[in-house]
Design an enzyme around this catalytic site. Structure first.
Site, PDB file in Angstrom:
ATOM      1  CG  MET A  44       5.565  -8.764  -4.153  1.00 55.14           C
ATOM      2  SD  MET A  44       4.547  -7.597  -3.227  1.00 55.14           S
ATOM      3  CE  MET A  44       5.041  -6.084  -4.012  1.00 55.14           C
ATOM      4  CG  LEU A  79      -4.301  -3.407  -6.251  1.00 56.31           C
ATOM      5  CD1 LEU A  79      -3.695  -4.793  -6.172  1.00 56.31           C
ATOM      6  CD2 LEU A  79      -3.424  -2.470  -7.046  1.00 56.31           C
ATOM      7  CG  ASP A  80      -3.832  -3.475  -2.236  1.00 57.26           C
ATOM      8  OD1 ASP A  80      -3.653  -4.688  -2.037  1.00 57.26           O
ATOM      9  OD2 ASP A  80      -2.963  -2.725  -2.704  1.00 57.26           O
ATOM     10  CG  ASN A  89      -3.085  -9.204   0.108  1.00 59.91           C
ATOM     11  OD1 ASN A  89      -2.011  -9.835   0.159  1.00 59.91           O
ATOM     12  ND2 ASN A  89      -3.143  -7.936  -0.267  1.00 59.91           N
ATOM     13  CB  SER A 132       8.864 -12.410   7.772  1.00 61.32           C
ATOM     14  OG  SER A 132       8.011 -11.347   7.464  1.00 61.32           O
ATOM     15  CG  HIS A 139      -2.125  -3.228   1.470  1.00 65.07           C
ATOM     16  ND1 HIS A 139      -1.400  -3.304   0.293  1.00 65.07           N
ATOM     17  CD2 HIS A 139      -2.252  -1.904   1.748  1.00 65.07           C
ATOM     18  CE1 HIS A 139      -1.113  -2.086  -0.117  1.00 65.07           C
ATOM     19  NE2 HIS A 139      -1.608  -1.220   0.752  1.00 65.07           N
ATOM     20  CB  SER A 145      -5.451  -3.657   6.256  1.00 67.60           C
ATOM     21  OG  SER A 145      -5.340  -2.295   6.580  1.00 67.60           O
ATOM     22  NE  ARG A 194      -1.705  -8.551 -15.305  1.00 64.53           N
ATOM     23  CZ  ARG A 194      -0.855  -8.414 -14.285  1.00 64.53           C
ATOM     24  NH1 ARG A 194      -0.996  -9.111 -13.194  1.00 64.53           N
ATOM     25  NH2 ARG A 194       0.152  -7.575 -14.363  1.00 64.53           N
TER      26      ARG A 194
HETATM   27  C1  GRF Z   1       4.547  -7.560   3.909  1.00 66.75           C
HETATM   28  O1  GRF Z   1       4.901  -6.231   4.134  1.00 66.75           O
HETATM   29  C2  GRF Z   1       3.096  -7.653   3.572  1.00 66.75           C
HETATM   30  O2  GRF Z   1       2.299  -6.720   4.247  1.00 66.75           O
HETATM   31  C3  GRF Z   1       3.096  -7.367   2.087  1.00 66.75           C
HETATM   32  O3  GRF Z   1       4.256  -7.998   1.608  1.00 66.75           O
HETATM   33  C4  GRF Z   1       5.217  -8.104   2.651  1.00 66.75           C
HETATM   34  C5  GRF Z   1       5.564  -9.561   2.785  1.00 66.75           C
HETATM   35  O4  GRF Z   1       6.625  -9.760   3.676  1.00 66.75           O
HETATM   36  N1  GRF Z   1       1.892  -7.844   1.465  1.00 66.75           N
HETATM   37  P1  GRF Z   1       7.126 -11.239   3.998  1.00 66.75           P
HETATM   38  O5  GRF Z   1       7.562 -11.859   2.667  1.00 66.75           O
HETATM   39  O6  GRF Z   1       5.984 -11.986   4.605  1.00 66.75           O
HETATM   40  O7  GRF Z   1       8.268 -11.053   4.931  1.00 66.75           O
END
Ligand code: GRF
Length: 216
Positions: free
Chosen positions: A94, A148-149, A111, A17, A113, A140, A69
């Site tokens: 992910m 990480l984050d 990114n 999305s 988060h 954020s 990795r």
């Molecule tokens: C979102 O919640 C974003 O914050 C996180 O992963 C999700 C991705 O959602 N990093 P979408 O695939 O963009 O709908």
């Protein structure tokens, strides 16, 4: 597309999305950029369909095809680099990226988060905010560094948590804010207003506060 249009590569693992928000803003001209490629580490995800529908080049690269990795990250970095991106956008990607990848794109790698960082790095952020009885959840946009984050935060949006919220209902409300702040921060980067220095993120040559800018 204008000759000087900036190039984005967007990495996804799921529904996309946020990717859709970029597709729409590039199409409307609100974001003066185009998406050179969408790359997923998972086949068959809906984000790939969204990209294909918009006529965007897609690629799938699966980590199971690589010994470790680092070799996956090196192959992914080569693939991303082949599109010569001005910015690399992690949009629900992910998979933890090692310095092999991150260092190649440092300063142009963003990114999003779903928490008010530095609160709740990692997974299940909305549930953790609800369990902690926080008044607000949020999201954020940050520069990606090897932690990480943990890279410098650029922009945040808050979302009030009400008594009936579940992780799902809160996620849906937060997502609609994600779709606003992510292209906005990307625009700042592409127009040179936002820069990553060794001591943090700068907007218009001024250091950003630790939590970035809070969008009202
Ligand atoms: C979102 O919640 C974003 O914050 C996180 O992963 C999700 C991705 O959602 N990093 P979408 O695939 O963009 O709908």
């Amino acid at each position: 597309m204008q000759a000087d249009s900036k190039r984005l590569v967007i990495l996804i693992s799921g529904s996309g999305s946020n990717l859709q928000a970029f597709i729409d803003q590039c199409a409307s001209g609100q974001l003066r950029a185009h998406i050179a490629a969408v790359i997923s580490n998972k086949p068959g995800v809906y984000g790939l369909e969204r990209a294909a529908k918009a006529g965007i080049h897609t690629q799938v690269i699966e980590h199971k095809d690589y010994a470790d990795r680092e070799s996956f990250d090196a192959a992914l970095a080569d693939l991303v680099d082949s599109y010569q991106p001005d910015a690399v956008i992690l949009a629900g990607f992910m998979r933890i990226l090692t310095p092999v990848f991150v260092d190649r794109f440092l300063g142009r790698l963003l990114n999003i988060h779903p928490s008010l960082l530095p609160k709740y790095p990692g997974l299940h952020t909305h549930q953790r905010a609800i369990d902690a009885k926080d008044s607000h959840g949020g999201v954020s946009v940050h520069f990606v560094t090897a932690e990480l984050d943990g890279g410098p935060v650029i922009l945040q949006a808050e979302q009030a948590i009400d008594a009936h919220d579940t992780a799902e209902s809160l996620a849906a409300k937060v997502l609609s804010k994600e779709h606003i702040i992510y292209p906005m921060a990307t625009d700042w980067l592409l127009t040179g207003r936002l820069v990553l220095h060794e001591d943090g993120a700068y907007l218009d040559a001024k250091p950003l506060p630790e939590n970035g800018i809070l969008l009202d």
